[in-house]
Design an enzyme around this catalytic site. Structure first.
Site, PDB file in Angstrom:
ATOM      1  N   CYS A 109      -1.626  -2.621   6.434  1.00 48.26           N
ATOM      2  CA  CYS A 109      -0.991  -1.428   7.604  1.00 48.26           C
ATOM      3  C   CYS A 109      -0.040  -0.388   7.904  1.00 48.26           C
ATOM      4  O   CYS A 109      -0.450   0.954   6.925  1.00 48.26           O
ATOM      5  CB  CYS A 109      -0.470  -2.179   8.611  1.00 48.26           C
ATOM      6  N   HIS A 147      -1.732  -8.659   7.974  1.00 51.80           N
ATOM      7  CA  HIS A 147      -0.407  -9.067   8.270  1.00 51.80           C
ATOM      8  C   HIS A 147      -0.486 -10.336   8.385  1.00 51.80           C
ATOM      9  O   HIS A 147      -2.102 -11.336   7.945  1.00 51.80           O
ATOM     10  CB  HIS A 147      -0.231  -8.220   9.615  1.00 51.80           C
TER      11      HIS A 147
HETATM   12  N1  GLN Z   1       1.781   1.743  13.737  1.00 49.40           N
HETATM   13  C1  GLN Z   1       0.701   2.293  12.752  1.00 49.40           C
HETATM   14  C2  GLN Z   1      -0.587   1.524  13.747  1.00 49.40           C
HETATM   15  O1  GLN Z   1       0.052   1.476  14.992  1.00 49.40           O
HETATM   16  C3  GLN Z   1       0.855   0.972  11.507  1.00 49.40           C
HETATM   17  C4  GLN Z   1       0.681  -0.850  12.924  1.00 49.40           C
HETATM   18  C5  GLN Z   1       1.527  -1.831  11.767  1.00 49.40           C
HETATM   19  O2  GLN Z   1       1.870  -1.242  10.858  1.00 49.40           O
HETATM   20  N2  GLN Z   1       1.170  -2.941  12.117  1.00 49.40           N
HETATM   21  O3  GLN Z   1      -1.127   1.809  13.559  1.00 49.40           O
END
Ligand code: GLN
Length: 272
Positions: A100, A212
């Site tokens: 992510c 995740h």
């Molecule tokens: N901040 C980034 C987004 O919102 C990554 C989010 C994350 O790592 N869960 O896309």
């Protein structure tokens, strides 16, 4: 090679800034599955205190998720010699799993919901954009068939079936691939952008995903591929890992696929 003579160094990118949604579980999973085979493991945090030359000690990278603000802080540090060191390692085939927020920084740029565009390393040919605070976030369980070559073939050989990945996503940003292979094809969930049916990206031995979970305990075959590939790169010799008893992971996967009405994908042979 005798496992007791093997040593694996896991490079953990900015542990205190990039570990949302339990991604530290990926480090624990890699470490534990290597140690269960008698392999010695070092976990090397790669953060503001780390020198660029220390990146060369890494055999497998792990980068987790992060809020937009943390990503901006990371990129204030991950540039110059450090950025070059990470690029060089990934270009020359050091494996890694990036979830992510961290893969968004391996692309050309990430445009967060608020604030300036965050310039990325430009290593993977894609861009990521947050469509704005009013847009819905991509949240929920995600399932995809891993299709990227040669990883998919390696895993199919290991598993005796097509690799199905189970995880959880929570991102505002959407990623649009250029000339880089997607990691997989979405079966359930949003994936990169909820539009083109693709999930993640794969470049050299670097796995980029929105999944995740943490990803690796739910898909232990990917952890084994990372360990095996990292050691093969390091010792320049084929490495075979002894099988582990993954009964619990199998049961958890079958339960998740049942809950998601995807039991047709739950035909998992005994060896995983
Ligand atoms: N901040 C980034 C987004 O919102 C990554 C989010 C994350 O790592 N869960 O896309």
């Amino acid at each position: 090679m005798n496992p007791e003579h093997l040593e694996l160094t896991i490079g953990w990118l900015y542990p205190t800034l990039m570990s949302t949604y339990g991604d530290r579980g990926n480090v624990i999973c890699l470490q534990q599955r290597a140690q269960w085979r008698g392999i010695r493991v070092n976990v090397l945090p790669l953060d503001q205190q780390t020198r660029a030359d220390q990146f060369h000690q890494v055999d497998v990278f792990m980068g987790g998720g992060a809020q937009d603000r943390q990503q901006e802080i990371v990129m204030r540090d991950l540039r110059g010699a450090k950025a070059d060191a990470l690029r060089e390692k990934l270009e020359t085939g050091t494996p890694g799993v990036f979830t992510c927020g961290s893969p968004q920084l391996l692309g050309h740029y990430y445009e967060p919901a608020l604030g300036q565009r965050i310039e990325g390393l430009g290593l993977l040919d894609f861009v990521s954009k947050h469509p704005g605070l009013d847009a819905r976030r991509c949240i929920g369980n995600v399932v995809f068939e891993l299709t990227a070559s040669p990883l998919a073939q390696d895993l199919e050989q290991m598993l005796g079936r097509k690799p199905i990945v189970i995880g959880f996503e929570n991102h505002g940003g959407r990623t649009y691939l250029g000339n880089v292979s997607p990691l997989g094809k979405v079966v359930k969930g949003y994936g990169n952008n909820g539009e083109d049916g693709m999930e993640g990206a794969f470049y050299r031995n670097a796995i980029a995903t929105y999944s995740h979970g943490p990803l690796l305990p739910k898909n232990p075959f990917i952890a084994d591929w990372l360990i095996q590939t990292g050691l093969k790169q390091k010792y320049q010799t084929p490495i075979t890992l002894t099988p582990l008893d993954d009964t619990l992971a199998k049961q958890a996967r079958a339960a998740m696929l049942k809950r998601l009405s995807l039991t047709n994908l739950a035909q998992e042979p005994v060896n995983c």
